[in-house]
Design an enzyme around this catalytic site. Structure first.
Site, PDB file in Angstrom:
ATOM      1  N   ASP A  58       0.840  -1.202   0.000  1.00 31.24           N
ATOM      2  CA  ASP A  58       0.000   0.000   0.000  1.00 31.24           C
ATOM      3  C   ASP A  58       0.872   1.249   0.000  1.00 31.24           C
ATOM      4  O   ASP A  58       0.693   2.161  -0.807  1.00 31.24           O
ATOM      5  CB  ASP A  58      -0.918   0.002   1.231  1.00 31.24           C
ATOM      6  CG  ASP A  58      -1.753  -1.262   1.314  1.00 31.24           C
ATOM      7  OD1 ASP A  58      -2.540  -1.489   0.389  1.00 31.24           O
ATOM      8  OD2 ASP A  58      -1.586  -2.022   2.281  1.00 31.24           O
ATOM      9  N   TYR A 100       6.390 -14.248   0.524  1.00 33.76           N
ATOM     10  CA  TYR A 100       5.856 -14.518   1.858  1.00 33.76           C
ATOM     11  C   TYR A 100       6.512 -15.840   2.285  1.00 33.76           C
ATOM     12  O   TYR A 100       7.736 -15.927   2.275  1.00 33.76           O
ATOM     13  CB  TYR A 100       4.326 -14.584   1.812  1.00 33.76           C
ATOM     14  CG  TYR A 100       3.687 -13.364   1.147  1.00 33.76           C
ATOM     15  CD1 TYR A 100       3.823 -12.101   1.712  1.00 33.76           C
ATOM     16  CD2 TYR A 100       2.980 -13.478  -0.046  1.00 33.76           C
ATOM     17  CE1 TYR A 100       3.244 -10.985   1.108  1.00 33.76           C
ATOM     18  CE2 TYR A 100       2.399 -12.367  -0.652  1.00 33.76           C
ATOM     19  CZ  TYR A 100       2.544 -11.127  -0.070  1.00 33.76           C
ATOM     20  OH  TYR A 100       1.982 -10.033  -0.675  1.00 33.76           O
ATOM     21  N   GLN A 130      13.535   1.912  -2.717  1.00 28.22           N
ATOM     22  CA  GLN A 130      12.846   1.418  -3.915  1.00 28.22           C
ATOM     23  C   GLN A 130      13.742   1.421  -5.153  1.00 28.22           C
ATOM     24  O   GLN A 130      13.663   0.512  -5.979  1.00 28.22           O
ATOM     25  CB  GLN A 130      11.588   2.262  -4.179  1.00 28.22           C
ATOM     26  CG  GLN A 130      10.372   1.747  -3.433  1.00 28.22           C
ATOM     27  CD  GLN A 130       9.096   2.486  -3.794  1.00 28.22           C
ATOM     28  OE1 GLN A 130       9.128   3.601  -4.306  1.00 28.22           O
ATOM     29  NE2 GLN A 130       7.952   1.886  -3.514  1.00 28.22           N
ATOM     30  N   ARG A 181       6.314 -10.636  -5.069  1.00 27.48           N
ATOM     31  CA  ARG A 181       5.055 -10.903  -4.352  1.00 27.48           C
ATOM     32  C   ARG A 181       4.223  -9.635  -4.377  1.00 27.48           C
ATOM     33  O   ARG A 181       4.739  -8.550  -4.677  1.00 27.48           O
ATOM     34  CB  ARG A 181       5.366 -11.304  -2.913  1.00 27.48           C
ATOM     35  CG  ARG A 181       5.757 -10.114  -2.058  1.00 27.48           C
ATOM     36  CD  ARG A 181       6.023 -10.472  -0.607  1.00 27.48           C
ATOM     37  NE  ARG A 181       5.913  -9.284   0.228  1.00 27.48           N
ATOM     38  CZ  ARG A 181       6.474  -9.156   1.423  1.00 27.48           C
ATOM     39  NH1 ARG A 181       7.195 -10.126   1.923  1.00 27.48           N
ATOM     40  NH2 ARG A 181       6.302  -8.046   2.119  1.00 27.48           N
ATOM     41  N   GLY A 182       2.935  -9.747  -4.033  1.00 33.10           N
ATOM     42  CA  GLY A 182       2.135  -8.524  -3.896  1.00 33.10           C
ATOM     43  C   GLY A 182       1.998  -7.789  -5.217  1.00 33.10           C
ATOM     44  O   GLY A 182       2.232  -8.355  -6.289  1.00 33.10           O
ATOM     45  N   GLU A 183       1.608  -6.524  -5.148  1.00 35.72           N
ATOM     46  CA  GLU A 183       1.186  -5.828  -6.369  1.00 35.72           C
ATOM     47  C   GLU A 183       2.169  -4.819  -6.915  1.00 35.72           C
ATOM     48  O   GLU A 183       2.125  -4.490  -8.090  1.00 35.72           O
ATOM     49  CB  GLU A 183      -0.160  -5.159  -6.113  1.00 35.72           C
ATOM     50  CG  GLU A 183      -1.211  -6.216  -5.927  1.00 35.72           C
ATOM     51  CD  GLU A 183      -2.541  -5.680  -5.495  1.00 35.72           C
ATOM     52  OE1 GLU A 183      -2.749  -4.457  -5.606  1.00 35.72           O
ATOM     53  OE2 GLU A 183      -3.370  -6.481  -5.049  1.00 35.72           O
ATOM     54  N   ASP A 184       3.030  -4.303  -6.068  1.00 36.71           N
ATOM     55  CA  ASP A 184       3.975  -3.332  -6.607  1.00 36.71           C
ATOM     56  C   ASP A 184       5.186  -4.037  -7.213  1.00 36.71           C
ATOM     57  O   ASP A 184       5.608  -3.716  -8.320  1.00 36.71           O
ATOM     58  CB  ASP A 184       4.424  -2.355  -5.517  1.00 36.71           C
ATOM     59  CG  ASP A 184       5.202  -1.191  -6.114  1.00 36.71           C
ATOM     60  OD1 ASP A 184       4.701  -0.592  -7.100  1.00 36.71           O
ATOM     61  OD2 ASP A 184       6.324  -0.908  -5.663  1.00 36.71           O
ATOM     62  N   SER A 185       5.719  -5.026  -6.506  1.00 33.26           N
ATOM     63  CA  SER A 185       6.947  -5.653  -7.004  1.00 33.26           C
ATOM     64  C   SER A 185       6.702  -6.459  -8.279  1.00 33.26           C
ATOM     65  O   SER A 185       7.610  -6.592  -9.099  1.00 33.26           O
ATOM     66  CB  SER A 185       7.594  -6.517  -5.929  1.00 33.26           C
ATOM     67  OG  SER A 185       6.683  -7.465  -5.436  1.00 33.26           O
TER      68      SER A 185
HETATM   69  O1  TRH Z   1       4.718  -6.040   0.619  1.00 30.73           O
HETATM   70  P1  TRH Z   1       3.751  -6.632  -0.315  1.00 30.73           P
HETATM   71  O2  TRH Z   1       3.441  -8.032  -0.110  1.00 30.73           O
HETATM   72  O3  TRH Z   1       2.443  -5.783  -0.292  1.00 30.73           O
HETATM   73  C1  TRH Z   1       1.161  -6.341  -0.262  1.00 30.73           C
HETATM   74  C2  TRH Z   1       0.521  -6.367  -1.601  1.00 30.73           C
HETATM   75  O4  TRH Z   1       0.594  -5.177  -2.316  1.00 30.73           O
HETATM   76  C3  TRH Z   1      -0.905  -6.787  -1.467  1.00 30.73           C
HETATM   77  O5  TRH Z   1      -1.513  -6.862  -2.686  1.00 30.73           O
HETATM   78  C4  TRH Z   1      -1.598  -5.823  -0.564  1.00 30.73           C
HETATM   79  O6  TRH Z   1      -2.924  -6.082  -0.510  1.00 30.73           O
HETATM   80  C5  TRH Z   1      -0.922  -5.960   0.772  1.00 30.73           C
HETATM   81  O7  TRH Z   1       0.408  -5.549   0.634  1.00 30.73           O
HETATM   82  C6  TRH Z   1      -1.589  -5.162   1.840  1.00 30.73           C
HETATM   83  O8  TRH Z   1       4.325  -6.536  -1.830  1.00 30.73           O
HETATM   84  P2  TRH Z   1       4.457  -5.332  -2.868  1.00 30.73           P
HETATM   85  O9  TRH Z   1       3.113  -4.857  -3.280  1.00 30.73           O
HETATM   86  O10 TRH Z   1       5.349  -5.776  -3.926  1.00 30.73           O
HETATM   87  O11 TRH Z   1       5.155  -4.163  -2.047  1.00 30.73           O
HETATM   88  C7  TRH Z   1       6.473  -4.220  -1.620  1.00 30.73           C
HETATM   89  C8  TRH Z   1       7.090  -2.834  -1.689  1.00 30.73           C
HETATM   90  O12 TRH Z   1       8.294  -2.806  -0.923  1.00 30.73           O
HETATM   91  C9  TRH Z   1       7.469  -2.425  -3.088  1.00 30.73           C
HETATM   92  O13 TRH Z   1       7.218  -1.039  -3.276  1.00 30.73           O
HETATM   93  C10 TRH Z   1       8.971  -2.671  -3.150  1.00 30.73           C
HETATM   94  C11 TRH Z   1       9.351  -2.304  -1.748  1.00 30.73           C
HETATM   95  N1  TRH Z   1      10.625  -2.835  -1.257  1.00 30.73           N
HETATM   96  C12 TRH Z   1      11.705  -1.968  -1.184  1.00 30.73           C
HETATM   97  O14 TRH Z   1      11.603  -0.797  -1.582  1.00 30.73           O
HETATM   98  N2  TRH Z   1      12.872  -2.432  -0.657  1.00 30.73           N
HETATM   99  C13 TRH Z   1      13.030  -3.705  -0.196  1.00 30.73           C
HETATM  100  O15 TRH Z   1      14.136  -4.064   0.277  1.00 30.73           O
HETATM  101  C14 TRH Z   1      11.911  -4.576  -0.295  1.00 30.73           C
HETATM  102  C15 TRH Z   1      12.058  -6.011   0.174  1.00 30.73           C
HETATM  103  C16 TRH Z   1      10.727  -4.117  -0.822  1.00 30.73           C
END
Ligand code: TRH
Length: 360
Positions: free
Chosen positions: A15, A190, A245, A261-265
């Site tokens: 988020d 995860y 990021q 995983r998730g929606e951004d990565s």
């Molecule tokens: O962390 P997430 O699993 O987030 C999830 C999903 O978005 C899911 O759909 C949502 O409903 C839930 O949260 C509440 O995965 P996501 O979306 O890839 O987000 C990870 C963010 O963290 C992404 O912007 C990349 C960032 N990141 C870094 O900037 N540095 C890091 O070292 C890591 C591991 C991640």
């Protein structure tokens, strides 16, 4: 324009990750952005340097300071991320500003990402507000997505140039990774049910692999299976701390295969162009199975990649099998084709601006 983006951290980092990226994209084009967030702690590593034009404001139980509610700070666009119900005081400020100057302002409900067909149907639809200080106003749903009939995906204008100029070896060295040409695989996950199987297959593979494990749940999951932190055979591990990021992108650009995983990565992995596996955020009633399959349909995933993705996500009757060279080449082709299709579409911030221009 002035933007107020409201975000609640449910769990994990998606988020905040998405909202921060959007805030940056808008501010990068010269707008003023306030990001209201209930838990900004992850920004310490995600965006340690902040960004000019983005103000991060705490959104908690405390009343909002009068200086943040003054007339000249009223937002032109109110963005409510993932239906989080923005602070009533800011909604009131927004509604008052609208009736005072008669100018049309926009209230956007930014939704979750999915490749499912409902996204095209619901994208852009109005939703009248029936309660609170915004009563009588209309919000609009804005759906990110993978096709031109959706809001698109966040993508910085200079992303491809930065990627083309990227020096893989130098970046790896800056992270303390002495890369000798071995296969590099990133792991952001995860607790995938098939993780043990993946580690075993990479250990017994002919080609040496270095697995770069991201901080947090992925690290804990691998450590639970490999407490010494040092697997055997052809597999070695590098443990990455939380990185900003930008460096998360660099990680994906460096690797030959990305587990995300998730929606951004998953979007960032698409921009990286290498074959990827997506551990989708689990939902009740296995609703995420359909979501994963819709993504695989859109991707044009070959059958072996579908099987692999099902195995990685623990679908019943599926096993994880690391691909052979031919399969991997087919997966790479699908990912590159998807990237090319996406690059021909406008990015989310551009689509959002166009949408707002139409509505106002
Ligand atoms: O962390 P997430 O699993 O987030 C999830 C999903 O978005 C899911 O759909 C949502 O409903 C839930 O949260 C509440 O995965 P996501 O979306 O890839 O987000 C990870 C963010 O963290 C992404 O912007 C990349 C960032 N990141 C870094 O900037 N540095 C890091 O070292 C890591 C591991 C991640």
């Amino acid at each position: 324009m002035r933007w107020d983006i409201f975000c609640k951290v449910i769990d994990n980092h998606g988020d905040l990750g998405v909202c921060w990226r959007l805030a940056r994209a808008l501010a990068g084009a010269g707008d003023q952005v306030r990001l209201w967030i209930d838990d900004a702690s992850a920004l310490a590593w995600m965006a340690p340097r902040g960004y000019p034009g983005v103000d991060v404001l705490a959104w908690n139980e405390a009343p909002i300071a009068a200086e943040n509610l003054c007339v000249d700070k009223a937002p032109d666009v109110l963005v409510e991320a993932f239906g989080c119900d923005p602070a009533p005081a800011v909604v009131e400020q927004f509604a008052n500003a609208m009736s005072r100057d008669g100018r049309k302002r926009c209230w956007i409900n930014l939704e979750y990402l999915s490749a499912e067909p409902y996204v095209e149907r619901l994208h852009g639809l109005p939703s009248p507000v029936f309660r609170g200080p915004g009563t009588g106003l209309t919000k609009h749903f804005f759906y990110p997505g993978f096709t031109p009939a959706t809001g698109g995906l966040l993508r910085e204008a200079d992303l491809q140039d930065r990627r083309a100029a990227f020096d893989r070896k130098a970046w790896l060295a800056s992270q303390g990774i002495d890369w000798q040409g071995e296969r590099l695989v990133s792991l952001f996950s995860y607790e995938p049910p098939a993780l043990g199987s993946l580690l075993a297959q990479l250990e017994s593979a002919r080609e040496p692999t270095r697995l770069i494990v991201t901080a947090g749940r992925a690290t804990a999951a691998v450590r639970a299976l490999c407490p010494s932190g040092e697997p055997g055979g052809a597999l070695s591990i590098h443990w990455l701390p939380h990185v900003p990021q930008e460096d998360f992108d660099h990680l994906l650009w460096s690797c030959d295969f990305n587990f995300v995983r998730g929606e951004d990565s998953v979007v960032r992995a698409l921009w990286a162009g290498a074959p990827l596996a997506w551990q989708i955020y689990p939902q009740d009633d296995d609703a995420h199975h359909e979501k994963l399959n819709a993504f695989l349909d859109w991707l044009g995933a070959p059958a072996s990649l579908r099987r692999f993705q099902h195995g990685w996500n623990g679908f019943a009757n599926s096993r994880l099998e690391w691909p052979d060279a031919k399969e991997l080449a087919a997966w790479a082709l699908a990912c590159q084709g998807a990237l090319a299709r996406l690059l021909a579409q406008p990015d989310l911030a551009t689509s959002l601006r166009r949408f707002i221009a139409q509505k106002s």
